[in-house]
Enzyme design. Structure first.
Site, PDB file in Angstrom:
ATOM      1  CB  SER A   1       6.640  -0.511  -6.678  1.00 17.67           C
ATOM      2  OG  SER A   1       5.850  -1.364  -5.916  1.00 17.67           O
TER       3      SER A   1
ATOM      4  CG  HIS B   1       5.646  -4.930  -9.543  1.00 18.61           C
ATOM      5  ND1 HIS B   1       4.714  -3.945  -9.720  1.00 18.61           N
ATOM      6  CD2 HIS B   1       6.384  -4.557  -8.478  1.00 18.61           C
ATOM      7  CE1 HIS B   1       4.875  -3.017  -8.789  1.00 18.61           C
ATOM      8  NE2 HIS B   1       5.891  -3.370  -8.021  1.00 18.61           N
TER       9      HIS B   1
ATOM     10  CG  ASP C   1       2.642  -5.205 -11.821  1.00 20.15           C
ATOM     11  OD1 ASP C   1       2.444  -5.979 -10.867  1.00 20.15           O
ATOM     12  OD2 ASP C   1       2.913  -4.001 -11.667  1.00 20.15           O
TER      13      ASP C   1
END
Ligand code: FAD
Length: 884
Positions: free
Chosen positions: A723, A859, A825
């Protein structure tokens, strides 16, 4: 030997049975001359007229093995008498001073020895003290659980007696007590010899004493139901705790890298010990296993103060623990190979190291039905037994008065009833308080009794009145894991400390209770250092509480505002920025990160054997990981955690576990960077810290980090992150492309971007379906974390925005690039695909690996689902990338 003439060594003996002729040790170990004549002393044999209670058949001598230290030693016989071999006699260094023999070096015995040492004695009356223990270490039993949680090292809670006693005159003998023959209960005529008695040790050695302290504690009573002795493990000594630890490790290693089966640990008994074990083990297992805790009563810790019990119940309920209350275990057996219900039996039989165990549970309460449980490990915490009954001579049993539990009955002065020269303290002694209640078998009682025993020995030897022992209940404490405890102080009504505060307070109290100033200081420094290093992470985490990484935008959480309680606390509660669920900022400037997860300190990871430590890395800090059994040169992975640049830390449990796992699987060194977080430290602060971490690794920790010096292969350095961490990894790689940025010989072998956080003002791929609010949100959050920016056209978040950015991104000096995305995600998947397309399209010269997609997950799922099928797949993909 005759009684020492000095009056101080001879208290008036109460009337009692006359010394039987056959057993009366008039000169039990020879005449006084024996002490003056070393040859005689060493060749001492029993005369025909002396009871052979000090003799053993000569064949037994071959296995004698005692050791002494300092002046004290043993008089070893030289006789070749075939029929009856002489016994080695412990040789006291001084012929005149009183001889105190302490049996057992636990809370009772060791602290009595130290107390005797600390008292002021008339010079000719200071006793010679010998401490006998079967082990070479004192064990601070209340902290045995911390061996399972990895919070303490063995030396801290189990120091060697020789170390503890090195600055004292106390002699230590490592041996097992075999037989007690007190003689202080016999009535004597004035002038008759009056030794306290003799002790036979397992090695054959005999110790004659004037005063005896019995402090042998208690041992687990394990042979209770069929199968308990064979299959259950007790947890009362250091060896037993280490056995449990190694069994846990074995189970964890066996399961390592698999999502099933869960490890099942059964704990029998939910008194203090059972509850503390259940809390510690469940915290260690997390979602990899279950604790099944069984108690015959329908409550836990029935004797604990209500406050402690409530806290314990709360903690147990919050963990992966199944409670079986109102049941007793009637039998434990191994699952048979044909038992289909046990899927792991077949596996384990192949491995040959463990089989599933079956526990039969019978109801102890009406209305409950019998049950059968499976477990990989059974811990038995119910019942204990005193050693003393076994030490009574067969020809004169119960010379020492015992209660129904086998504990020695004592007077209030702690003298054994009818034995004025014998004191008994701790778990092996039985004393009632003025209300008639038996004192509990706790360290607190033993510790306080040691103080009194020392004092009363002083008083007896100096012909002073002895004091009655009064137990002062100071309260009760229990550990409930690495950051949890419950403490009730008896002197503050109704106060129970819990959570991290209780945990810290308990540790402080125990540190102060450690034996000897020197050890206390060493342990204090060690714990302080560990805590300080941990705090480095905690300080950051306290501000930047650890949270799951971003959830898909557009769901209801985007409209969520900070909690009313938090707002009410703020003098200026107008929210100026809300980045749910991570952070919100008020008009006053105050930043609020609601909730929070505890940090985990660096250390040895029990599941993988990976060791880690926190360390300064130039202007930044890192948590470094070394795989178990590292030999030779291995790759280095510099890792950046995620959290939208506003939360997270290497010490966050999810990140720490992930790194342990990655390092164990890949066999690489991990360097996980602590970087400063926005909005307190806006970008480029995090980029600068990340760069400092890479520079530090690339210079082998400025040439001073031993793990890197010994093992880092700088031709195989990887940058990785998830991320926002993947964004940082990319920007660090771009920075590394500047000429001379990294030292010669350092090669960036790969860049691994997992669910990377990039964005842009133009929609790419499936982002076309995003509403304008998403783009607005991305713009706001980016501007919130960076000090100066053009917004979503900033190449740091939009790496292919223009020619310059495209050139820089495609020109990264990494030999290979791996991009990983997650099917669900919602917010960032398209940007991962885009990055992969763009870097290729813009002429990246290295090897671009096929994009890796995790199906059915969102995610950054892998921090919470490391053991899931997708978690393992993702990890294996990364490992293959590193190992290639
Ligand atoms: C896991 C665990 C957690 C605990 N937690 C707490 C707590 O939080 N608070 C609390 O107050 N109490 C606690 N206790 C209880 C406490 O540890 C005991 O009450 C205390 O240790 C008793 O002290 P002692 O000197 O009588 O015996 P011990 O400390 O057990 O010492 C006995 C010594 O005698 C030695 N010994 C035994 N037999 C022989 C032999 N035949 N020959 C030579 N040496 C021998 C042993 O090696 C040992 O060193 C806990 C106990 C355990 C097992």
């Amino acid at each position: 030997m005759s009684c020492r003439a000095s009056p101080w060594s001879r208290p008036s003996l109460p009337a009692g049975p006359r010394f039987p002729t056959s057993a009366r040790p008039r000169f039990p170990l020879g005449s006084r001359n024996l002490w003056r004549n070393p040859i005689l002393k060493n060749s001492w044999t029993l005369g025909a007229g002396v009871s052979n209670m000090f003799a053993l058949p000569s064949r037994l001598f071959s296995c004698m093995a005692s050791s002494g230290s300092g002046d004290g030693g043993f008089a070893r016989p030289t006789s070749t008498d075939e029929a009856v071999a002489p016994l080695p006699l412990y040789s006291w260094p001084d012929k005149q001073r009183p001889r105190v023999c302490i049996l057992g070096g636990g809370f009772g015995g060791l602290y009595t020895a130290l107390r005797l040492e600390s008292l002021v004695w008339p010079s000719d009356k200071k006793p010679q003290v010998v401490l006998v223990d079967q082990s070479d270490r004192f064990v601070f039993k209340p902290m045995l659980y911390e061996l399972l949680s990895g919070e303490v090292d063995v030396w801290e809670i189990a120091p060697y007696f020789t170390e503890l006693l090195k600055n004292t005159s106390v002699q230590f003998v490592r041996d097992s007590v075999k037989l007690l023959r007190p003689s202080d209960h016999f009535r004597r005529e004035p002038g008759e010899p009056c030794t306290g008695g003799v002790v036979h040790l397992e090695s054959g050695t005999v110790i004659e004493y004037d005063w005896l302290v019995l402090a042998l504690g208690a041992e687990a009573k394990i042979d209770v139901v069929p199968g308990s002795a064979e299959y259950a493990l007790p947890f009362t000594t250091l060896d037993e705790a280490l056995r449990v630890e190694s069994k846990m490790k074995m189970l964890e290693r066996k399961r390592f890298g698999k999502s099933t089966p869960a490890i099942e640990v059964a704990i029998v008994g939910l008194g203090y010990s059972g509850v503390e074990l259940a809390a510690t083990i469940s915290e260690r297992l997390k979602n990899t296993g279950t604790v099944k805790a069984i108690n015959v009563q329908t409550t836990i810790c029935p004797t604990a103060p209500q406050g402690n019990r409530d806290v314990a119940v709360k903690v147990l309920e919050s963990r992966n623990i199944q409670l079986f209350l109102g049941y007793f275990v009637s039998c434990i057996k191994e699952a048979s190979a044909s038992d289909d219900s046990s899927s792991t039996v077949t596996d384990s039989e192949v491995d040959g190291d463990h089989n599933k165990l079956i526990l039969d549970l019978q109801p102890a309460e009406r209305g409950l039905k019998g049950q059968t449980l499976e477990a990989d490990l059974v811990l038995w915490t119910v019942g204990s037994t005193s050693q003393i009954p076994r030490l009574q001579p067969p020809d004169a049993p119960n010379v020492i008065p015992l209660n129904g539990r086998g504990q020695v009955e004592t007077e209030e002065t702690l003298q054994v009833k009818g034995h004025p020269r014998t004191f008994a303290i701790g778990d092996s002694a039985a004393l009632r308080d003025p209300s008639g209640k038996l004192l509990p078998a706790t360290a607190q009682v033993a510790f306080q009794q040691a103080d009194f025993a020392g004092w009363n020995l002083w008083a007896a030897i100096n012909d002073r009145p002895l004091l009655p022992f009064r137990f002062q209940n100071l309260g009760e404490m229990m550990t409930l894991g690495r950051n949890d405890a419950a403490i009730t102080a008896s002197f503050i009504d109704g106060l129970t400390l819990e959570g991290p505060l209780g945990h810290a307070a308990r540790k402080l109290v125990y540190c102060l209770r450690m034996p000897t100033d020197e050890h206390r200081v060493k342990v204090g420094i060690s714990w302080f250092t560990k805590t300080a290093i941990d705090s480095l992470a905690s300080v950051q985490n306290a501000v930047a509480n650890s949270f799951p990484l971003p959830t898909p935008m557009g769901d209801d959480s985007t409209t969520n505002h900070s909690s009313p309680a938090a707002a009410a606390m703020d003098p200026d509660s107008e929210v100026v920025f809300d980045f749910p669920p991570y952070i919100c900022q008020y008009k006053s400037g105050r930043v609020h990160r609601p909730g929070g997860a505890p940090t985990v300190p660096a250390g040895t990871d029990p599941a993988t054997g990976v060791v880690s430590k926190d360390i300064r890395a130039g202007p930044a800090s890192v948590r470094v990981y070394l795989p178990p059994g590292a030999t030779g040169k291995i790759p280095v992975v510099v890792y950046f955690h995620g959290g939208g640049f506003v939360v997270g830390s290497p010490a966050r449990p999810g990140t720490h576990n992930y790194l342990n796992d990655l390092v164990a699987r890949s066999g690489a060194i991990g360097v996980s960077a602590y970087y400063r977080l926005a909005p307190e430290h806006k970008l480029p602060a995090a980029y600068d810290d990340a760069w400092a971490a890479l520079r530090w690794a690339a210079t082998l920790g400025d040439g001073a980090e031993p793990w890197l010096l010994d093992h880092a292969d700088l031709s195989r350095v990887f940058l990785a992150g998830c991320s926002a961490g993947a964004n940082i990894a990319h920007n660090t790689a771009v920075r590394a492309s500047a000429p001379g940025a990294l030292p010669d010989g350092v090669a960036l072998r790969g860049l691994a971007l997992v669910h990377p956080y990039f964005t842009g003002s133009e929609a790419v791929g499936g982002e076309a379906g995003f509403g304008p609010e998403i783009r607005g949100f991305m713009d706001r959050t980016w501007r919130f974390v960076v000090s100066e920016t053009v917004g979503l056209g900033d190449p740091r978040v939009n790496p292919f925005v223009d020619d310059t950015a495209r050139k820089a991104s495609a020109g990264i000096p990494c030999e290979r690039v791996l991009v990983c995305i997650a099917e669900n995600d919602f917010l960032l998947k398209e940007r991962g695909l885009w990055y992969h397309r763009e870097i290729k399209a813009n002429g990246y010269a290295g090897e671009l690996e096929e994009i890796f997609e995790s199906k059915g997950v969102g995610h950054a799922f892998h921090f919470d689902m490391l053991d899931s099928e997708q978690g393992v797949e993702l990890q294996e993909r990364l490992v293959a990338f590193i190992k290639k």
